[in-house]
Scaffold this motif. Structure first.
Motif, PDB file in Angstrom:
ATOM      1  N   UNK A   1     -29.120  18.482 -23.431  1.00  0.00           N
ATOM      2  CA  UNK A   1     -28.341  18.399 -22.211  1.00  0.00           C
ATOM      3  C   UNK A   1     -27.024  17.708 -22.519  1.00  0.00           C
ATOM      4  N   UNK A   2     -25.926  18.283 -22.051  1.00  0.00           N
ATOM      5  CA  UNK A   2     -24.625  17.640 -22.181  1.00  0.00           C
ATOM      6  C   UNK A   2     -24.426  16.818 -20.913  1.00  0.00           C
ATOM      7  N   UNK A   3     -24.564  15.496 -21.047  1.00  0.00           N
ATOM      8  CA  UNK A   3     -24.520  14.633 -19.866  1.00  0.00           C
ATOM      9  C   UNK A   3     -23.084  14.315 -19.475  1.00  0.00           C
ATOM     10  N   UNK A   4     -22.942  13.852 -18.268  1.00  0.00           N
ATOM     11  CA  UNK A   4     -21.654  13.359 -17.808  1.00  0.00           C
ATOM     12  C   UNK A   4     -21.399  12.017 -18.485  1.00  0.00           C
ATOM     13  N   UNK A   5     -20.144  11.697 -18.709  1.00  0.00           N
ATOM     14  CA  UNK A   5     -19.773  10.405 -19.291  1.00  0.00           C
ATOM     15  C   UNK A   5     -20.326   9.285 -18.420  1.00  0.00           C
TER      16      UNK A   5
ATOM     17  N   UNK B   1     -14.697   2.583 -13.825  1.00  0.00           N
ATOM     18  CA  UNK B   1     -14.403   3.261 -12.553  1.00  0.00           C
ATOM     19  C   UNK B   1     -13.213   4.203 -12.673  1.00  0.00           C
ATOM     20  N   UNK B   2     -12.498   4.113 -13.781  1.00  0.00           N
ATOM     21  CA  UNK B   2     -11.349   4.996 -13.964  1.00  0.00           C
ATOM     22  C   UNK B   2     -11.527   5.985 -15.087  1.00  0.00           C
ATOM     23  N   UNK B   3     -12.735   6.111 -15.591  1.00  0.00           N
ATOM     24  CA  UNK B   3     -12.930   6.847 -16.848  1.00  0.00           C
ATOM     25  C   UNK B   3     -13.244   8.322 -16.677  1.00  0.00           C
ATOM     26  N   UNK B   4     -13.432   8.758 -15.456  1.00  0.00           N
ATOM     27  CA  UNK B   4     -13.762  10.169 -15.261  1.00  0.00           C
ATOM     28  C   UNK B   4     -15.245  10.463 -15.376  1.00  0.00           C
ATOM     29  N   UNK B   5     -16.057   9.419 -15.454  1.00  0.00           N
ATOM     30  CA  UNK B   5     -17.493   9.611 -15.611  1.00  0.00           C
ATOM     31  C   UNK B   5     -18.274   9.308 -14.347  1.00  0.00           C
ATOM     32  N   UNK B   6     -19.532   8.937 -14.525  1.00  0.00           N
ATOM     33  CA  UNK B   6     -20.450   8.678 -13.410  1.00  0.00           C
ATOM     34  C   UNK B   6     -19.948   7.615 -12.445  1.00  0.00           C
ATOM     35  N   UNK B   7     -19.469   6.481 -13.011  1.00  0.00           N
ATOM     36  CA  UNK B   7     -19.048   5.368 -12.156  1.00  0.00           C
ATOM     37  C   UNK B   7     -17.917   5.809 -11.232  1.00  0.00           C
ATOM     38  N   UNK B   8     -16.991   6.582 -11.780  1.00  0.00           N
ATOM     39  CA  UNK B   8     -15.873   7.050 -10.973  1.00  0.00           C
ATOM     40  C   UNK B   8     -16.355   8.025  -9.903  1.00  0.00           C
ATOM     41  N   UNK B   9     -17.259   8.905 -10.304  1.00  0.00           N
ATOM     42  CA  UNK B   9     -17.783   9.887  -9.347  1.00  0.00           C
ATOM     43  C   UNK B   9     -18.453   9.178  -8.173  1.00  0.00           C
ATOM     44  N   UNK B  10     -19.195   8.093  -8.481  1.00  0.00           N
ATOM     45  CA  UNK B  10     -19.880   7.362  -7.422  1.00  0.00           C
ATOM     46  C   UNK B  10     -18.867   6.667  -6.506  1.00  0.00           C
ATOM     47  N   UNK B  11     -17.867   6.041  -7.115  1.00  0.00           N
ATOM     48  CA  UNK B  11     -16.825   5.366  -6.332  1.00  0.00           C
ATOM     49  C   UNK B  11     -16.159   6.350  -5.371  1.00  0.00           C
TER      50      UNK B  11
ATOM     51  N   UNK C   1      -7.025   5.561 -10.497  1.00  0.00           N
ATOM     52  CA  UNK C   1      -6.860   5.075 -11.865  1.00  0.00           C
ATOM     53  C   UNK C   1      -7.162   3.583 -11.876  1.00  0.00           C
ATOM     54  N   UNK C   2      -7.642   3.090 -13.025  1.00  0.00           N
ATOM     55  CA  UNK C   2      -7.916   1.661 -13.166  1.00  0.00           C
ATOM     56  C   UNK C   2      -7.137   1.128 -14.357  1.00  0.00           C
TER      57      UNK C   2
END
Lengths: 339, 339
Positions: A326-330, B10-20, B134-135
């Motif tokens: 699986x290619x996960x999200x960052x 939170x600015x990386x384009x990954x899970x944390x940002x998606x949640x924010x 952006x962070x």
């Protein structure tokens, strides 16, 4: 000659700001005097349109360092916003730009960046029609942040989006991945590589125009895999589309220099930012014809079909070793301030 | 309960940002689920328009402190951009917003600001349709900067601008000056006054709608006198129009509390920022009727005719003492980060 620096007065709404706007922004963004809306110096620009659909977007740019191999924050700010409009199938109509300057920033550097923006906009055939400038105290910013917004025009019969992605669609990537992120990282860390690493930052509107000309009904969705790289873009789209993607690792274009740098830095190129690439979801029967068309364009020369759409959700990577994962999200270590 | 803070992730384009984005931005900007374009989570928003003229603008907001009597950076960012569209005679169609967050910023504070933006947008009848986050590292920003852009629709027969100003036009100001700047300064300096000083920050689109309904051909130009105050706005317009203005000091609405605070702080209210006022240039014969109309609206209650347009350039102030002096553009001591 003393270096001219940004002062808080440049943000005060008075004479100093008026001069800055006149001598730097209007001077460069209206170099060939056809940007009449900007020259009017109103707080908003009026545009004539003959359409019933417009597209709008905004992007803040905080990249560090401001200059990197293959671009700078100015050209990037123009390309980024043009590409967001293009991904929606819209032709860029106009851009606006807002600058947050740090007190003490060199005016000569600002001038270089503004020139670079003007050139990038001219190359893409778009005007920067309105803008804003703010100044913050030394230590409350980082040189310059540039936010650009854009308005684009869309044909009434174009409707791209993750919700249009269909099972069986082919996934085309317009070229090699990781170039931008690795170029910025190497500039930031002062790394030297045998081969020059250049950012791929460019405006994709002309490539997209070419693609849309004959394939506007075959193309279901486009996305530029910027922050978080192709892995994050594919995962986002998979979630939004509620479909799965099978990606063939061996099919993903990757420059040898970028592969080597990623290995050295311990990074996975699938998570590295791109600023001049797109992924495109296209009806299976049109995929080869579209690919051929894309390869004729300088920004699509290395385009490849990298996978296809499945019914069951998730992004699945078929590795070069033949295994599947699986290619996960960052979800962790970021490359901060990459755009 | 530990306070949630913004991290570089939170600015990386990954899970944390998606949640924010999901939990804060989309949650609040799409509270009543009619903001379908934002909910699609594309990088750009598509809008349907029935017009041949659109207006676009952008504004960066760096105000300090983030919260001040009568508003905050969130509501201000919405009002500021709506007002720029309104000044061009356009009805706001949609807004976009870009956030530059500093690492360590409290997520609860971000939530308050986003709620405040959502409320301001709702009150003005506009959606925030697209955005970007952006962070930057701690010490490279200042909590949060919010840049908003907007698109507005304009009737084909409306053409406002400094170039339309005519000799003999009356100049109407929609209400008292200096309220915003003095409220922010008092919050910043921790000053206490007998009377509560509140910012005038508000969206002027409804007032402008009312004005344009019957007077769209009589009104020649509108401008919101923000940074640099009414003095800078009038000087800018005088230069752009290549005409002069005679302004009657006694006619300019000024709250006693603001006058007293200005005296104490050694400030001239003519140079203090406003965020909910407009100056309007109107054909002489329609001026009284327009004034009466404006006074019926909550945001125009204290409107007054403050002067008229002359042929010879420059802004001339007729003082309460009967003398005349030139009202110069701001050229020195700034009130930094007032918007």
């Amino acid at each position: 000659m003393t270096e001219e620096l940004i002062t808080l007065n440049h943000g005060s709404g008075g004479r100093a700001m008026a001069r800055l706007i006149e001598e730097i922004f209007i001077h460069h963004f209206n170099a060939d005097s056809n940007n009449t809306e900007l020259a009017k110096k109103n707080d908003a620009a009026r545009l004539n349109v003959q359409t019933s659909h417009i597209v709008t977007t905004i992007d803040a740019h905080v990249i560090s360092p401001l200059f990197f191999p293959g671009g700078d924050i100015g050209s990037l700010a123009v390309h980024g916003t043009i590409n967001d409009l293009s991904m929606a199938g819209a032709r860029p109509l106009a851009l606006t730009a807002a600058f947050i300057l740090e007190e003490g920033f060199k005016i000569s550097t600002l001038k270089s960046l503004v020139k670079s923006m003007a050139l990038a906009a001219k190359e893409a055939g778009v005007n920067i029609v309105s803008g804003d400038t703010k100044v913050v105290e030394k230590g409350k910013g980082d040189g310059v942040f540039i936010t650009t917004s854009g308005v684009g025009l869309c044909d009434h019969d174009v409707s791209l989006g993750a919700e249009q992605i269909k099972v069986g669609d082919k996934i085309i990537l317009s070229g090699s991945i990781g170039d931008h992120g690795i170029a910025v990282m190497s500039a930031r860390e002062g790394l030297q590589f045998d081969t020059a690493l250049l950012s791929d930052s460019c405006a994709l509107n002309d490539l997209v125009d070419n693609m849309m000309q004959h394939f506007k009904h075959a193309i279901h969705c486009m996305r530029d895999p910027t922050r978080g790289g192709i892995a994050s873009a594919l995962n986002e789209l998979s979630e939004q589309a509620d479909k799965g993607f099978r990606i063939y690792e061996a099919a993903i274009p990757l420059k040898e220099s970028v592969r080597a740098a990623c290995e050295l830095l311990g990074l996975d190129p699938a998570y590295i930012a791109n600023e001049g690439k797109l992924v495109c979801f296209v009806a299976e029967e049109q995929a080869e014809a579209l690919l051929a068309k894309m390869r004729k364009h300088p920004h699509g020369r290395d385009a490849a079909i990298i996978g296809e759409v499945l019914a069951e959700p998730g992004v699945q990577l078929q590795t070069t070793l033949g295994t599947r994962r699986r290619l996960e999200m960052l979800s962790g270590e970021a490359l901060p301030r990459i755009c």
